[in-house]
Design an enzyme around this catalytic site. Structure first.
Site, PDB file in Angstrom:
ATOM      1  N   ASP A 123    -139.551  49.616  72.104  1.00 18.57           N
ATOM      2  CA  ASP A 123    -138.246  48.872  71.377  1.00 18.57           C
ATOM      3  C   ASP A 123    -138.376  47.417  71.045  1.00 18.57           C
ATOM      4  O   ASP A 123    -138.232  46.855  70.079  1.00 18.57           O
ATOM      5  CB  ASP A 123    -137.082  49.096  72.224  1.00 18.57           C
ATOM      6  CG  ASP A 123    -136.553  50.401  72.051  1.00 18.57           C
ATOM      7  OD1 ASP A 123    -136.796  51.105  70.970  1.00 18.57           O
ATOM      8  OD2 ASP A 123    -135.665  51.171  73.034  1.00 18.57           O
ATOM      9  N   ARG A 181    -132.204  41.197  86.312  1.00 18.63           N
ATOM     10  CA  ARG A 181    -131.828  40.754  85.109  1.00 18.63           C
ATOM     11  C   ARG A 181    -130.995  39.616  85.162  1.00 18.63           C
ATOM     12  O   ARG A 181    -131.015  38.690  84.224  1.00 18.63           O
ATOM     13  CB  ARG A 181    -130.506  42.108  84.681  1.00 18.63           C
ATOM     14  CG  ARG A 181    -131.093  43.235  84.448  1.00 18.63           C
ATOM     15  CD  ARG A 181    -132.506  43.408  84.215  1.00 18.63           C
ATOM     16  NE  ARG A 181    -133.031  44.522  83.473  1.00 18.63           N
ATOM     17  CZ  ARG A 181    -134.417  45.042  83.854  1.00 18.63           C
ATOM     18  NH1 ARG A 181    -135.151  44.199  84.506  1.00 18.63           N
ATOM     19  NH2 ARG A 181    -134.742  46.153  83.210  1.00 18.63           N
ATOM     20  N   ASP A 198    -127.842  47.361  81.732  1.00 16.03           N
ATOM     21  CA  ASP A 198    -128.463  46.056  81.555  1.00 16.03           C
ATOM     22  C   ASP A 198    -128.101  45.142  80.225  1.00 16.03           C
ATOM     23  O   ASP A 198    -128.091  43.820  80.601  1.00 16.03           O
ATOM     24  CB  ASP A 198    -130.056  46.390  81.464  1.00 16.03           C
ATOM     25  CG  ASP A 198    -130.703  46.571  82.379  1.00 16.03           C
ATOM     26  OD1 ASP A 198    -130.134  46.396  83.865  1.00 16.03           O
ATOM     27  OD2 ASP A 198    -131.918  47.318  82.617  1.00 16.03           O
ATOM     28  N   SER A 216    -137.992  57.108  81.626  1.00 18.75           N
ATOM     29  CA  SER A 216    -137.990  55.779  81.351  1.00 18.75           C
ATOM     30  C   SER A 216    -138.183  55.070  82.696  1.00 18.75           C
ATOM     31  O   SER A 216    -137.385  55.465  83.839  1.00 18.75           O
ATOM     32  CB  SER A 216    -136.665  55.583  80.953  1.00 18.75           C
ATOM     33  OG  SER A 216    -136.244  54.257  80.813  1.00 18.75           O
TER      34      SER A 216
END
Length: 327
Positions: free
Chosen positions: A14, A94, A123, A174
């Site tokens: 991505d 994050r 996220d 993932s």
């Protein structure tokens, strides 16, 4: 829209596709930024890949020490465990990455920042709320949420533009990892009745393969922060890595959590967090010996509020400053 954009870059499909997509759609120079949070990647290879795809610059920031000192250790002091199970490994990185992105945007004279999050995860909120607090003047671009492509379409987009992509989807899972823990989701794990396959675990051994004799460790604390193992003083990074290795060898740190996501869905998440499991248990034991009954009861409420705050991406808020002052 012309100018520069700082893209949080993992090197995956991505964010690699996003380098080209942003340049095409927004006519902007893309500067990739990868934060080293202890995920042991080949950062030199990531930089070369980003530049080959079309990034004007490929930045790598060593953020491990900042992660431990300003994010992991404050969360440890607060006993922050989301829904009684998750030690918030991904959630803690994050706001740190958002801070690094905002700093880089100012240094590089960028007008925007971008991330690779989809529209169904936590996220996207963590990044965007943090960036709005730190640098409200920056435009936020979310390619994977905006372009509306599934994985196969994204792979085809990448192929047409000469972006290296996997020929097959090698793993259905993932994953995300940093010093404080590893998360695994998707694939067979989406079935809450399915036992996690052993292949997903890389940090911890199954019980049948662990040493027969128990291992005893003595962890020293100073004002709620771990400073040494068995009398040997270690900095935060080395102490956490040491515990990840030793506790993982003994099968400690596996978490299977059906989690309530911030965006309103339930998600089955598997975590490996050996060091977090040991240090949180040790810190709670220390508090049980030193705090009064009333302090412990109230601290439990603060810990839950603190964990929710981290999970919900509200690190850069006045409430966090208030809770941190109490802790």
């Amino acid at each position: 829209m012309k100018g520069k954009v700082i893209l949080a870059y993992s090197g995956g499909l991505d964010t690699s596709a996003a380098v080209k997509w942003i340049a095409e759609k927004y006519d902007m120079e893309v500067i990739t930024l990868t934060a080293d949070v202890g995920n042991e990647k080949d950062f030199s290879a990531l930089q070369k890949k980003a530049l080959k795809i079309g990034a004007k610059k490929a930045l790598v920031v060593d953020a491990k020490e900042i992660l431990v000192k300003y994010f992991i250790y404050p969360a440890l002091q607060a006993d922050a465990i989301y829904e009684g199970q998750y030690p918030l490994a991904t959630a803690l990185t994050r706001p740190l990455i958002a801070k690094v992105m905002a700093d880089a945007a100012r240094q590089e004279g960028a007008q925007a920042v971008a991330h690779g999050c989809t529209g169904k995860g936590n996220d996207q909120v963590r990044f965007e709320v943090s960036l709005a607090a730190l640098a409200p003047e920056l435009k936020i671009i979310a390619p994977a949420r905006e372009w509306g492509m599934n994985r196969e379409q994204t792979m085809e987009y990448a192929r047409k533009r000469g972006i290296p992509v996997p020929t097959t989807i090698a793993s259905p899972y993932s994953t995300d990892e940093n010093l404080w823990g590893k998360s695994i989701e998707c694939g067979v794990l989406e079935d809450p009745w399915a036992e996690p396959p052993e292949e997903i675990y890389t940090w911890t051994k199954p019980v049948q393969d662990t040493p027969k004799e128990p291992l005893y460790l003595e962890i020293s604390f100073d004002r709620g922060l771990p400073t040494a193992i068995d009398g040997v003083e270690l900095d935060g990074i080395e102490l956490i890595r040491r515990l990840n290795t030793v506790a993982g060898e003994h099968g400690v740190g596996r978490i299977d959590h059906l989690e309530n996501r911030l965006v309103g869905i339930k998600s089955r998440e598997i975590y490996e967090a050996p060091a977090a499991a040991v240090l949180l248990k040790a810190h709670l034991a220390l508090e049980s010996m030193t705090l009064s009954k009333q302090q412990m009861r109230f601290k439990e409420r603060v810990a839950q509020e603190y964990a929710d705050l981290i999970y919900n991406g509200l690190w850069f808020t006045s409430l966090h400053q208030d809770l941190a002052a109490y802790v």
